[in-house]
Design a protein around this motif. Structure first.
Motif, PDB file in Angstrom:
ATOM      1  N   ALA A   1      -8.315  -2.556  -5.270  1.00  0.00           N
ATOM      2  CA  ALA A   1      -8.121  -3.270  -4.005  1.00  0.00           C
ATOM      3  C   ALA A   1      -9.343  -4.592  -4.051  1.00  0.00           C
ATOM      4  N   MET A   2     -10.530  -4.101  -4.733  1.00  0.00           N
ATOM      5  CA  MET A   2     -11.427  -5.344  -4.914  1.00  0.00           C
ATOM      6  C   MET A   2     -11.043  -6.570  -5.731  1.00  0.00           C
ATOM      7  N   LEU A   3     -10.409  -6.051  -6.700  1.00  0.00           N
ATOM      8  CA  LEU A   3      -9.480  -7.280  -7.552  1.00  0.00           C
ATOM      9  C   LEU A   3      -8.623  -8.038  -6.739  1.00  0.00           C
ATOM     10  N   GLU A   4      -7.913  -7.533  -5.873  1.00  0.00           N
ATOM     11  CA  GLU A   4      -7.099  -8.096  -4.850  1.00  0.00           C
ATOM     12  C   GLU A   4      -8.014  -9.053  -3.879  1.00  0.00           C
ATOM     13  N   LEU A   5      -9.218  -8.435  -3.514  1.00  0.00           N
ATOM     14  CA  LEU A   5      -9.850  -9.298  -2.773  1.00  0.00           C
ATOM     15  C   LEU A   5     -10.318 -10.655  -3.636  1.00  0.00           C
ATOM     16  N   LEU A   6     -10.960 -10.572  -4.832  1.00  0.00           N
ATOM     17  CA  LEU A   6     -11.372 -11.374  -5.582  1.00  0.00           C
ATOM     18  C   LEU A   6     -10.195 -12.373  -5.786  1.00  0.00           C
ATOM     19  N   ARG A   7      -8.881 -11.835  -6.126  1.00  0.00           N
ATOM     20  CA  ARG A   7      -7.694 -12.921  -6.337  1.00  0.00           C
ATOM     21  C   ARG A   7      -7.552 -13.809  -5.390  1.00  0.00           C
ATOM     22  N   LEU A   8      -7.670 -13.355  -3.937  1.00  0.00           N
ATOM     23  CA  LEU A   8      -7.491 -14.083  -2.649  1.00  0.00           C
ATOM     24  C   LEU A   8      -8.770 -14.688  -2.531  1.00  0.00           C
ATOM     25  N   ASN A   9      -9.835 -14.834  -3.303  1.00  0.00           N
ATOM     26  CA  ASN A   9     -10.965 -15.686  -2.757  1.00  0.00           C
ATOM     27  C   ASN A   9     -11.707 -15.013  -1.546  1.00  0.00           C
ATOM     28  N   GLY A  10     -11.752 -13.872  -1.514  1.00  0.00           N
ATOM     29  CA  GLY A  10     -12.368 -13.422  -0.060  1.00  0.00           C
ATOM     30  C   GLY A  10     -11.656 -13.545   1.186  1.00  0.00           C
ATOM     31  N   ASN A  11     -10.380 -14.093   1.160  1.00  0.00           N
ATOM     32  CA  ASN A  11      -9.867 -14.632   2.424  1.00  0.00           C
ATOM     33  C   ASN A  11      -8.625 -13.453   2.740  1.00  0.00           C
ATOM     34  N   ILE A  12      -9.127 -12.446   3.182  1.00  0.00           N
ATOM     35  CA  ILE A  12      -8.365 -11.267   3.610  1.00  0.00           C
ATOM     36  C   ILE A  12      -9.000 -10.368   4.438  1.00  0.00           C
ATOM     37  N   PRO A  13      -8.562  -9.681   5.456  1.00  0.00           N
ATOM     38  CA  PRO A  13      -9.165  -8.918   6.214  1.00  0.00           C
ATOM     39  C   PRO A  13      -9.824  -7.557   5.468  1.00  0.00           C
ATOM     40  N   ILE A  14     -10.884  -7.283   5.773  1.00  0.00           N
ATOM     41  CA  ILE A  14     -11.615  -6.197   5.157  1.00  0.00           C
ATOM     42  C   ILE A  14     -10.726  -4.771   5.300  1.00  0.00           C
ATOM     43  N   GLU A  15     -10.206  -4.776   6.677  1.00  0.00           N
ATOM     44  CA  GLU A  15      -9.336  -3.535   7.014  1.00  0.00           C
ATOM     45  C   GLU A  15      -8.248  -3.563   6.027  1.00  0.00           C
ATOM     46  N   HIS A  16      -7.665  -4.668   5.602  1.00  0.00           N
ATOM     47  CA  HIS A  16      -6.603  -4.408   4.857  1.00  0.00           C
ATOM     48  C   HIS A  16      -6.668  -4.044   3.404  1.00  0.00           C
ATOM     49  N   ILE A  17      -7.982  -4.567   2.855  1.00  0.00           N
ATOM     50  CA  ILE A  17      -8.408  -4.096   1.749  1.00  0.00           C
ATOM     51  C   ILE A  17      -8.847  -2.678   1.793  1.00  0.00           C
ATOM     52  N   ALA A  18      -9.448  -2.070   2.815  1.00  0.00           N
ATOM     53  CA  ALA A  18      -9.683  -0.741   2.705  1.00  0.00           C
ATOM     54  C   ALA A  18      -8.465   0.029   2.737  1.00  0.00           C
ATOM     55  N   SER A  19      -7.440  -0.309   3.505  1.00  0.00           N
ATOM     56  CA  SER A  19      -6.100   0.293   3.608  1.00  0.00           C
ATOM     57  C   SER A  19      -5.497   0.402   2.075  1.00  0.00           C
ATOM     58  N   LEU A  20      -5.689  -0.834   1.318  1.00  0.00           N
ATOM     59  CA  LEU A  20      -5.324  -0.915  -0.058  1.00  0.00           C
ATOM     60  C   LEU A  20      -6.040   0.285  -1.013  1.00  0.00           C
ATOM     61  N   ALA A  21      -7.244   0.308  -0.623  1.00  0.00           N
ATOM     62  CA  ALA A  21      -8.156   1.190  -1.145  1.00  0.00           C
ATOM     63  C   ALA A  21      -7.867   2.749  -1.049  1.00  0.00           C
ATOM     64  N   CYS A  22      -6.990   3.132   0.009  1.00  0.00           N
ATOM     65  CA  CYS A  22      -6.513   4.391   0.564  1.00  0.00           C
ATOM     66  C   CYS A  22      -7.935   4.991   1.293  1.00  0.00           C
ATOM     67  N   LEU A  23      -8.641   4.418   1.776  1.00  0.00           N
ATOM     68  CA  LEU A  23     -10.008   4.626   2.478  1.00  0.00           C
ATOM     69  C   LEU A  23     -10.140   4.291   4.106  1.00  0.00           C
ATOM     70  N   SER A  24     -10.573   5.004   4.592  1.00  0.00           N
ATOM     71  CA  SER A  24     -11.060   4.713   5.884  1.00  0.00           C
ATOM     72  C   SER A  24     -11.970   3.502   5.789  1.00  0.00           C
ATOM     73  N   LEU A  25     -12.442   2.759   7.019  1.00  0.00           N
ATOM     74  CA  LEU A  25     -13.177   1.733   6.996  1.00  0.00           C
ATOM     75  C   LEU A  25     -14.563   2.159   6.687  1.00  0.00           C
ATOM     76  N   ARG A  26     -15.177   3.120   7.403  1.00  0.00           N
ATOM     77  CA  ARG A  26     -16.297   3.645   6.861  1.00  0.00           C
ATOM     78  C   ARG A  26     -16.674   4.153   5.345  1.00  0.00           C
ATOM     79  N   GLN A  27     -15.475   4.996   4.877  1.00  0.00           N
ATOM     80  CA  GLN A  27     -15.554   5.354   3.504  1.00  0.00           C
ATOM     81  C   GLN A  27     -15.824   4.261   2.472  1.00  0.00           C
ATOM     82  N   PHE A  28     -14.601   3.334   2.937  1.00  0.00           N
ATOM     83  CA  PHE A  28     -14.568   2.070   2.117  1.00  0.00           C
ATOM     84  C   PHE A  28     -16.128   1.210   2.075  1.00  0.00           C
ATOM     85  N   GLU A  29     -16.758   1.215   3.097  1.00  0.00           N
ATOM     86  CA  GLU A  29     -18.154   0.638   3.159  1.00  0.00           C
ATOM     87  C   GLU A  29     -18.989   1.565   2.298  1.00  0.00           C
TER      88      GLU A  29
END
Length: 222
Positions: A157-185
């Protein structure tokens, strides 16, 4: 090497010879989202942290954690160096220690990896071409695969964030990581060292900085 690609982003070799009589060459190194392992093969370098007036002599090999502030590097006269750049979470997977403890810090790689780094530094100084340097570095990294921590959906998921140059909602990246927002942080602070929103800002800044270097005519606002 294909086996290194899941946690290594790049192996960069730099060689610069400064003319005798020229003044000191001070290179700014901006904050970056990429953690690194540096090897200084020729002349040693000196590093100055932002806000510090003195330059500090660096070891032959250095592990660098998350960098949130600028540093300046005096490259001396004969600068030959290797930078191993890690994917997000890659340095954590290699070392197994929290990146939160390494923010704006660098460590002598010999203290981290042991005496094998002394042998590696000697082999790098004896290497007679870039291909030989590259072979020495990859051999060392391949030997570390057996102790590499396993990849998680978070890392992809973090590779995807990097690929998109940080222009993606963090909630979406947390979902890709299969984690709740608190777990993701929580996982982000351990494997990356900083909160995910700050990491995304750092990715965007790094992209803007590289664009500015390559195209000086572009304004900072653009």
């Amino acid at each position: 090497h294909i086996l290194l690609q899941e946690f290594i982003n790049c192996i960069m070799i730099v060689h610069v010879e400064v003319n005798i009589g020229a003044g000191p060459v001070i290179c700014p190194y901006p904050p970056t989202p990429q953690n690194s392992l540096f090897f200084y093969i020729n002349d040693p370098v000196k590093m100055q942290q932002d806000g510090n007036s003195s330059f500090i002599l660096q070891p032959r090999s250095v592990v660098v954690g998350p960098q949130l502030t600028r540093v300046s590097i005096d490259i001396n006269r004969s600068h030959k160096a290797v930078r191993v750049g890690f994917h997000p979470g890659g340095l954590y997977r290699l070392l197994g220690i929290s990146m939160a403890n390494m923010i704006d810090e660098s460590y002598d790689a010999t203290d981290v990896f042991g005496n094998e780094l002394q042998q590696l530094n000697n082999e790098l100084q004896e290497a007679d071409c870039f291909d030989a340097i590259h072979t020495v570095i990859e051999k060392f990294l391949l030997q570390k695969l057996s102790s590499l921590k396993r990849a998680l959906p978070f890392d992809m998921a973090m590779l995807e964030l990097l690929r998109l140059n940080g222009n993606i909602p963090i909630e979406h990246i947390a979902s890709l990581a299969c984690l709740s927002l608190r777990q993701f942080e929580r996982v982000c602070k351990e494997r990356i060292g900083i909160p995910p929103k700050l990491f995304a800002r750092l990715v965007r800044f790094s992209k803007a900085y590289r664009l500015r270097e390559n195209f000086p005519g572009i304004s900072w606002t653009n």
